[in-house]
Design a protein around this motif. Structure first.
Motif, mmCIF file in Angstrom:
data_model
loop_
_atom_site.group_PDB
_atom_site.id
_atom_site.type_symbol
_atom_site.label_atom_id
_atom_site.label_comp_id
_atom_site.label_asym_id
_atom_site.label_seq_id
_atom_site.Cartn_x
_atom_site.Cartn_y
_atom_site.Cartn_z
ATOM 1 N N LYS A 40 -25.319 20.282 44.142
ATOM 2 C CA LYS A 40 -25.972 19.999 45.434
ATOM 3 C C LYS A 40 -26.636 21.251 46.006
ATOM 4 O O LYS A 40 -27.823 21.230 46.369
ATOM 5 C CB LYS A 40 -24.916 19.461 46.405
ATOM 6 C CG LYS A 40 -25.330 19.386 47.871
ATOM 7 C CD LYS A 40 -26.364 18.312 48.128
ATOM 8 C CE LYS A 40 -26.593 18.162 49.625
ATOM 9 N NZ LYS A 40 -25.442 17.534 50.299
ATOM 10 N N PRO A 63 -23.924 14.145 44.067
ATOM 11 C CA PRO A 63 -25.335 14.286 43.694
ATOM 12 C C PRO A 63 -25.623 13.995 42.219
ATOM 13 O O PRO A 63 -26.127 14.838 41.483
ATOM 14 C CB PRO A 63 -25.616 15.754 44.038
ATOM 15 C CG PRO A 63 -24.322 16.439 43.779
ATOM 16 C CD PRO A 63 -23.249 15.453 44.159
ATOM 17 N N ALA A 83 -27.757 22.184 53.479
ATOM 18 C CA ALA A 83 -26.853 21.786 52.398
ATOM 19 C C ALA A 83 -25.468 22.390 52.592
ATOM 20 O O ALA A 83 -24.450 21.742 52.312
ATOM 21 C CB ALA A 83 -27.429 22.205 51.053
ATOM 22 N N THR A 97 -21.444 16.250 51.544
ATOM 23 C CA THR A 97 -21.205 16.354 50.108
ATOM 24 C C THR A 97 -19.765 16.005 49.775
ATOM 25 O O THR A 97 -18.836 16.469 50.423
ATOM 26 C CB THR A 97 -21.491 17.789 49.628
ATOM 27 O OG1 THR A 97 -22.705 18.247 50.205
ATOM 28 C CG2 THR A 97 -21.582 17.834 48.107
ATOM 29 N N MET A 125 -29.386 11.953 50.691
ATOM 30 C CA MET A 125 -29.070 13.371 50.776
ATOM 31 C C MET A 125 -29.735 14.043 51.974
ATOM 32 O O MET A 125 -29.202 14.999 52.550
ATOM 33 C CB MET A 125 -29.486 14.087 49.489
ATOM 34 C CG MET A 125 -28.944 15.503 49.352
ATOM 35 S SD MET A 125 -29.461 16.318 47.826
ATOM 36 C CE MET A 125 -28.564 15.364 46.593
ATOM 37 N N TYR A 130 -30.103 21.228 43.802
ATOM 38 C CA TYR A 130 -30.976 20.420 44.651
ATOM 39 C C TYR A 130 -31.501 21.170 45.864
ATOM 40 O O TYR A 130 -32.655 20.996 46.261
ATOM 41 C CB TYR A 130 -30.265 19.137 45.080
ATOM 42 C CG TYR A 130 -30.247 18.079 43.998
ATOM 43 C CD1 TYR A 130 -31.437 17.546 43.510
ATOM 44 C CD2 TYR A 130 -29.056 17.634 43.445
ATOM 45 C CE1 TYR A 130 -31.436 16.592 42.504
ATOM 46 C CE2 TYR A 130 -29.040 16.679 42.442
ATOM 47 C CZ TYR A 130 -30.235 16.158 41.968
ATOM 48 O OH TYR A 130 -30.224 15.215 40.973
#
Length: 536
Positions: A436, A300, A452, A418, A411, A440
């Protein structure tokens, strides 16, 4: 004195024998009740994310030995724990899984074998041997890690570039039938020793010299062992065949072999490709509808980090290795061609000011841009590139060459997980997962938190073929992380890339508490993982 009432038990009287019988029966009834479940650790009052893309729940988790043995309401069970860990205010998730790193040397170093950079992000399993560059033999490296100890679990890919170097050296030539057979044998041996698949670095020499047919043959071998095809594609930008054609090549390898394709650190790199993420996504999702298994990983950040040589020097100039390249630098007959192509490669990367040196042997160059170096030496950008590579052929470079629109588009896809691409000189090694999830997902709200975490745990485990990892579920290995979400952030920057992440309170690796209240225990409890063992 009456001890018990006969009316209560509907008996006419009690003598001492009757009382004794009642006590014996009562004891038998009690002993036939639920047994006490013994635990090493009981984690209570955490907000638990299972690893699936589903909302969190408040539940308790028990650990015995290496495994999770209890998930539920501890108040409704007879549990006895050696240690109860109060986790109110923390989130509990499976340990994160990093599918793409360059940590094999770290894990082999007494100074870095703890892999603290990963642990302090909550990462409990890492993979190396990516981009076609792996240690060989695979089995010897895994045995070394088992013998000396490692802080996280670790698995390896067998690198196509490494195999090619053994058989063909660094020359830009094609294998004979005998050469290809020798390469296939090396891949098969590596898979038998535990490799999780074949990795390629088709952008880099010597992998870039291979034609698709060569890669197909080796991918077919990896597929026969249940491995995946992990690829740094031939061109993430507009150097040679272009980004979209490189994605098509990866898909075609999956189409021809049936192997699961995993595209490493997916991106649209360089000014010519900005905004092309939607076309890449459409191409991949079309292949998925066709039945081809295609996934990807992503770090990221908007800047990449790689070798400066690979960034600016055309592959034909690397044919034969570094010494041959330096001879070409001094060849006046080809110097003009070199200058033209190096100048174009610098443009693709966003210009000389966007290329910042990293990991220099001479500390004065670290953090200096190619533009600044050229000005200092009073050289053109291309001549400056050749000059510094003559001094430092292994120089790294941080390249600022991506845009946020593309980063976000990738993403948000459920087939993108990830990965850190972790290596020295870039903050992603110390911060990718914290950035991440903590930044984010939690702060910027680009994705949901469950999504995530899923992209960092269960989804990754399934892509790689990991057995009993990536979920909080009874019978799974107790790789777990407890995070103070409000403090969970990456601290590493491009100026200071070696800062540990913050906010991780506890980490379990294979049931062992290795991070306790933010402090490392110094215990090396990771395992060397093998695909052919996890499949049993």
């Amino acid at each position: 004195m009456k001890i018990l009432s006969g009316k209560l038990f509907n008996l006419p009287f009690f003598d001492i024998n009757s009382i004794w019988l009642i006590l014996v029966i009562s004891g038998m009834m009690f002993s036939c009740g639920p047994k006490v479940q013994e635990l090493d650790y009981l984690i209570v009052n955490a907000l638990v994310f299972s690893g699936e893309n589903e909302g969190p729940i408040h539940t308790d988790v028990g650990i015995k030995g290496e495994e999770i043995v209890f998930v539920g309401n501890s108040g409704q069970k007879r549990l006895k724990a050696v240690k109860v860990l109060e986790a109110k205010g923390l989130i509990l998730a499976p340990g994160f899984i990093d599918p793409h790193t360059h940590l094999d040397r770290d894990l082999s170093s007494p100074e870095y074998q703890s892999n603290l950079a990963s642990l302090m992000q909550g990462v409990t399993t890492v993979f190396a041997g990516n981009d076609g560059n792996s240690p060989l033999p695979i089995g010897r490296k895994l045995e070394e890690w088992e013998r000396n100890g490692i802080g996280t679990n670790a698995g390896l890919f067998v690198g196509h570039g490494a195999v090619r170097r053994v058989v063909l050296g660094l020359e830009a030539k094609q294998p004979t039938a005998e050469d290809l057979t020798e390469m296939e044998v090396l891949v098969a041996k590596s898979m038998e020793e535990g490799a999780f698949g074949l990795s390629t670095g088709l952008f880099y020499a010597p992998g870039s010299y291979a034609k698709e047919e060569e890669v197909v043959a080796l991918a077919q071998v990896a597929a026969s062992y249940g491995g995946i095809y992990d690829t740094h594609i031939r061109d993430e930008s507009s150097y040679s065949i272009g980004l979209l054609a490189s994605i098509e090549e990866a898909i075609n390898i999956g189409r021809k072999t049936g192997i699961a394709v995993h595209i490493s650190h997916i991106k649209a790199l360089g000014t010519d490709l900005w905004g092309k993420s939607k076309e890449v996504i459409a191409l991949i999702e079309s292949a998925q509808k066709e039945g081809i298994n295609v996934t990807a990983n992503q770090y990221p950040y908007l800047a990449s980090k790689t070798s400066f040589r690979a960034t600016v020097i055309p592959r034909w100039a690397e044919d034969g290795g570094n010494d041959a390249m330096l001879v070409r630098f001094g060849n006046l007959e080809i110097r003009n061609r070199l200058i033209q192509e190096i100048t174009e490669n610098i443009r693709i990367r966003g210009g000389a000011e966007a290329l910042v040196f990293s990991e220099s042997e001479n500390p004065i160059y670290d953090g200096m841009s190619l533009r600044e170096f050229a000005d200092m030496r009073k050289l053109s950008e291309a001549e400056a590139a050749m000059a510094i590579l003559t001094e430092e052929p292994n120089l790294g470079v941080v390249s600022y060459n991506m845009v946020e629109e593309d980063l976000k588009n990738f993403m948000l896809k459920d087939w993108v997980v990830t990965g850190s691409d972790g290596g020295s000189g870039h903050p992603r090694k110390y911060g990718a997962f914290a950035r991440k999830i903590g930044y984010y997902a939690h702060r910027e709200k680009w994705t949901g938190l469950s999504f995530a975490i899923h992209q960092s745990t269960a989804k990754t485990a399934r892509i790689l073929g990991l057995d009993r990892r990536g979920l909080i579920q009874e019978g799974y290995f107790a790789d777990l992380v407890l995070i103070d979400l409000e403090r969970y952030l990456d601290k590493a920057t491009f100026e200071s890339p070696y800062e540990l992440a913050e906010g991780v309170e506890y980490v379990f690796v294979n049931g062992n508490l290795v991070i306790n209240k933010g402090e490392f225990s110094s215990d090396l409890k990771g395992k060397a993982l093998r695909l052919n063992q996890t499949k049993k």
